[in-house]
Write a protein that holds these residues in place. Structure first.
Motif, PDB file in Angstrom:
ATOM      1  N   LYS A 112      -2.745  13.055  -4.631  1.00 35.28           N
ATOM      2  CA  LYS A 112      -3.318  11.354  -3.833  1.00 35.28           C
ATOM      3  C   LYS A 112      -2.442  10.902  -3.488  1.00 35.28           C
ATOM      4  O   LYS A 112      -1.304  10.975  -4.113  1.00 35.28           O
ATOM      5  CB  LYS A 112      -4.159  11.197  -5.032  1.00 35.28           C
ATOM      6  N   CYS A 143      -6.909   6.992  -0.099  1.00 35.13           N
ATOM      7  CA  CYS A 143      -6.268   7.776  -0.935  1.00 35.13           C
ATOM      8  C   CYS A 143      -6.139   9.420  -0.461  1.00 35.13           C
ATOM      9  O   CYS A 143      -7.305  10.114  -0.794  1.00 35.13           O
ATOM     10  CB  CYS A 143      -6.520   7.369  -2.572  1.00 35.13           C
ATOM     11  N   ARG A 160     -11.829   4.475   4.493  1.00 36.11           N
ATOM     12  CA  ARG A 160     -10.929   5.058   5.540  1.00 36.11           C
ATOM     13  C   ARG A 160     -11.471   5.897   6.807  1.00 36.11           C
ATOM     14  O   ARG A 160     -11.972   6.216   6.882  1.00 36.11           O
ATOM     15  CB  ARG A 160      -9.022   5.467   5.500  1.00 36.11           C
ATOM     16  N   TYR A 195      -1.791   6.689  -1.904  1.00 36.68           N
ATOM     17  CA  TYR A 195      -1.982   5.607  -0.980  1.00 36.68           C
ATOM     18  C   TYR A 195      -1.561   4.094  -1.283  1.00 36.68           C
ATOM     19  O   TYR A 195      -0.422   3.954  -2.083  1.00 36.68           O
ATOM     20  CB  TYR A 195      -3.647   4.600  -2.265  1.00 36.68           C
ATOM     21  N   TYR A 206       0.176   6.721  -6.641  1.00 38.74           N
ATOM     22  CA  TYR A 206       0.023   8.076  -6.632  1.00 38.74           C
ATOM     23  C   TYR A 206      -0.149   9.172  -7.769  1.00 38.74           C
ATOM     24  O   TYR A 206      -0.199   8.239  -8.920  1.00 38.74           O
ATOM     25  CB  TYR A 206       0.934   8.518  -5.722  1.00 38.74           C
ATOM     26  N   HIS A 222     -10.595   4.048  -3.720  1.00 40.32           N
ATOM     27  CA  HIS A 222     -10.050   4.459  -2.269  1.00 40.32           C
ATOM     28  C   HIS A 222     -10.083   5.638  -2.175  1.00 40.32           C
ATOM     29  O   HIS A 222     -10.031   6.498  -1.472  1.00 40.32           O
ATOM     30  CB  HIS A 222      -8.256   3.677  -2.646  1.00 40.32           C
ATOM     31  N   ASN A 223     -10.736   6.858  -3.224  1.00 35.47           N
ATOM     32  CA  ASN A 223     -11.156   7.476  -3.078  1.00 35.47           C
ATOM     33  C   ASN A 223     -12.181   8.814  -3.340  1.00 35.47           C
ATOM     34  O   ASN A 223     -12.609   9.485  -3.042  1.00 35.47           O
ATOM     35  CB  ASN A 223     -10.746   8.261  -4.978  1.00 35.47           C
TER      36      ASN A 223
END
Length: 175
Positions: A22, A81, A70, A24, A40, A64-65
């Motif tokens: 991952k 992410c 986004r 970000y 990350y 963010h996951n």
């Protein structure tokens, strides 16, 4: 002519990290930027110990996951992410010189389908030479994986040796 990008390359997938990686970037990733990511993870569980600014104790609970964290330029939902998978690959004639291939989110499904197809035939990544190319019909870069041929017994011995090396552990980001 000779300066044109090649349409495909042939590689051996030496080994893949089983876990998703991952990455970000607080302000989004800028193409060609050498900026370190904000946060990350190489194990899809928690931020890496040296992550610049860990965003959450666990990836699973990180905002963010989450899907929709986004919105792309095209209005498509995604995750702030981004997921990828780290593969150690090598040219068939340079099996002891592995390098990193970061398979981006849009190419994870084709990679999984390729892996499943190999398993059905009783094979695994390291047993075959794989042709890597881009899907010309995809809106954003999407990798295509095709088996070309089986490697020789001698090549397989070299591949197994390389797969066990510290270089490959580093490439895959394994602890």
């Amino acid at each position: 002519g000779d300066g044109d990008p090649r349409g495909s390359i042939e590689v051996v997938i030496i080994k893949g990290n089983r876990a998703l990686s991952k990455v970000y970037y607080k302000d989004g990733y800028k193409e060609g930027s050498a900026d370190k990511p904000t946060c990350y993870s190489n194990d899809n569980v928690a931020p890496a110990l040296d992550a610049a600014n860990p965003q959450s104790a666990k990836c699973e609970t990180c905002k963010h996951n989450m899907w929709g964290s986004r919105i792309g330029d095209n209005g498509m939902k995604g995750k702030a992410c981004s997921d990828s998978r780290r593969l150690a690959i090598a040219a068939p004639d340079m099996l002891n010189d592995p390098m990193l291939l970061r398979v981006p989110a849009a190419s994870l499904k084709p990679l999984m389908e390729y892996n499943e197809g190999l398993i059905k035939r009783g094979a695994k990544y390291p047993m075959v030479v794989t042709k890597l190319s881009f899907d010309p019909a995809a809106a954003s870069p999407k990798l295509v994986f095709k088996p070309v041929s089986f490697v020789s017994a001698e090549q397989l011995r070299q591949i197994e040796e390389t797969a066990a090396s510290s270089v490959v552990h580093k490439i895959l980001g394994e602890g």
